[in-house]
Design a protein around this motif. Structure first.
Motif, short mmCIF file in Angstrom:
data_model
loop_
_atom_site.label_atom_id
_atom_site.label_comp_id
_atom_site.label_asym_id
_atom_site.label_seq_id
_atom_site.Cartn_x
_atom_site.Cartn_y
_atom_site.Cartn_z
N PRO A 22 0.83 -1.21 0.00
CA PRO A 22 0.00 0.00 0.00
C PRO A 22 0.87 1.26 0.00
O PRO A 22 1.99 1.25 0.52
CB PRO A 22 -0.82 -0.11 1.29
N ALA A 23 0.36 2.27 -0.59
CA ALA A 23 1.09 3.54 -0.67
C ALA A 23 1.18 4.18 0.71
O ALA A 23 0.23 4.13 1.48
CB ALA A 23 0.39 4.49 -1.64
N ARG A 24 2.32 4.77 0.98
CA ARG A 24 2.46 5.60 2.17
C ARG A 24 2.32 7.05 1.71
O ARG A 24 2.94 7.46 0.73
CB ARG A 24 3.83 5.39 2.82
N ARG A 25 1.49 7.81 2.40
CA ARG A 25 1.22 9.18 2.00
C ARG A 25 1.63 10.13 3.11
O ARG A 25 1.20 9.98 4.24
CB ARG A 25 -0.28 9.36 1.72
N ASP A 26 2.46 11.11 2.75
CA ASP A 26 2.84 12.16 3.68
C ASP A 26 2.01 13.39 3.34
O ASP A 26 2.10 13.91 2.22
CB ASP A 26 4.32 12.49 3.56
N LEU A 53 -5.75 18.41 -1.09
CA LEU A 53 -4.59 18.09 -0.27
C LEU A 53 -3.35 18.10 -1.15
O LEU A 53 -3.43 17.82 -2.35
CB LEU A 53 -4.73 16.69 0.34
N HIS A 54 -2.22 18.40 -0.57
CA HIS A 54 -0.93 18.18 -1.24
C HIS A 54 -0.25 17.07 -0.46
O HIS A 54 0.06 17.23 0.71
CB HIS A 54 -0.09 19.45 -1.23
N GLU A 55 -0.07 15.94 -1.13
CA GLU A 55 0.52 14.77 -0.50
C GLU A 55 1.75 14.33 -1.28
O GLU A 55 1.84 14.56 -2.49
CB GLU A 55 -0.46 13.60 -0.49
N TYR A 56 2.67 13.69 -0.58
CA TYR A 56 3.81 13.06 -1.22
C TYR A 56 3.63 11.57 -1.03
O TYR A 56 3.56 11.09 0.10
CB TYR A 56 5.12 13.56 -0.61
N VAL A 57 3.49 10.84 -2.14
CA VAL A 57 3.14 9.42 -2.12
C VAL A 57 4.39 8.59 -2.37
O VAL A 57 5.17 8.90 -3.27
CB VAL A 57 2.07 9.12 -3.19
N HIS A 58 4.55 7.54 -1.57
CA HIS A 58 5.66 6.60 -1.72
C HIS A 58 5.03 5.24 -2.02
O HIS A 58 4.30 4.70 -1.19
CB HIS A 58 6.49 6.51 -0.44
N GLN A 59 5.32 4.70 -3.21
CA GLN A 59 4.73 3.41 -3.57
C GLN A 59 5.62 2.69 -4.57
O GLN A 59 6.04 3.27 -5.57
CB GLN A 59 3.34 3.62 -4.19
N ALA A 105 8.84 4.21 -5.87
CA ALA A 105 8.73 5.53 -6.48
C ALA A 105 8.10 6.51 -5.49
O ALA A 105 7.34 6.11 -4.60
CB ALA A 105 7.87 5.47 -7.74
N SER A 106 8.43 7.77 -5.64
CA SER A 106 7.83 8.82 -4.82
C SER A 106 7.37 9.94 -5.76
O SER A 106 8.09 10.29 -6.70
CB SER A 106 8.83 9.37 -3.81
N PHE A 107 6.17 10.48 -5.50
CA PHE A 107 5.61 11.48 -6.39
C PHE A 107 4.55 12.28 -5.65
O PHE A 107 3.94 11.80 -4.70
CB PHE A 107 5.00 10.83 -7.64
N PRO A 108 4.30 13.53 -6.08
CA PRO A 108 3.25 14.34 -5.44
C PRO A 108 1.88 14.00 -6.02
O PRO A 108 1.75 13.61 -7.17
CB PRO A 108 3.65 15.77 -5.80
N GLU A 109 0.86 14.14 -5.18
CA GLU A 109 -0.54 14.09 -5.63
C GLU A 109 -1.28 15.22 -4.94
O GLU A 109 -0.94 15.61 -3.83
CB GLU A 109 -1.21 12.76 -5.25
#
Length: 147
Positions: free
Chosen positions: A10-14, A113-119, A122-126
């Motif tokens: 599962p993606a980790r979201r900051d 929301l501004h999130e930084y996703v780690h999955q 890879a890491s990317f903004p959403e």
């Protein structure tokens, strides 16, 4: 850990920032393919349509971390791609239906929301949309009730 298990994790979201605004819908824009891959232009999926908004004012803004988005004057999102999988986001089909009911110049309460996703390595903004509600004419000057 295998590559397959990385993709399935599962993606980790900051959470970096939260934006609750009154905005004006300025319309839809076609964004053409920029011809940057071998699949361009007909198999890449880069060309899309965006829904565009001008932020009139902020009702709420929270920022965590130095890389969070600052308060925006404009916001847009892709009408074709998903807006994230958080329970608090509006399903993409519902979001498109709401946009199709708007006319340029309509005021809305728009939150994202501004999130930084780690999955999957890879890491990317959403920037998923969490609220899009049309406001009655003249209500853009009054603060609507918060959810």
């Amino acid at each position: 850990m295998s590559e397959a298990s990385c993709r399935e994790a599962p993606a980790r979201r900051d959470l970096l920032s939260r934006h609750v605004t009154i905005a004006k819908f300025t319309g839809l824009s076609d964004r053409p393919c920029r011809f940057r891959t071998a699949l361009c232009p007909d198999r890449c999926g880069h060309a899309t349509t965006t829904a565009n908004f001008t932020v009139l004012r902020y009702l709420q803004y929270e920022k965590w971390g130095e890389y969070a988005d600052e308060q925006a004057t404009e916001f847009f999102f892709d009408m074709r791609k998903g807006q994230g999988t958080r329970p608090s986001t509006i399903h993409q089909d519902e979001l498109v239906q709401r946009i199709n009911l708007l006319q340029p110049g309509d005021s809305v309460q728009l939150s994202w929301l501004h999130e930084y996703v780690h999955q999957g390595g890879a890491s990317f903004p959403e920037r998923p949309v969490t609220q899009l509600e049309a406001l009655p004419p003249g209500q853009s000057d009054a603060a609507p009730d918060q959810p």
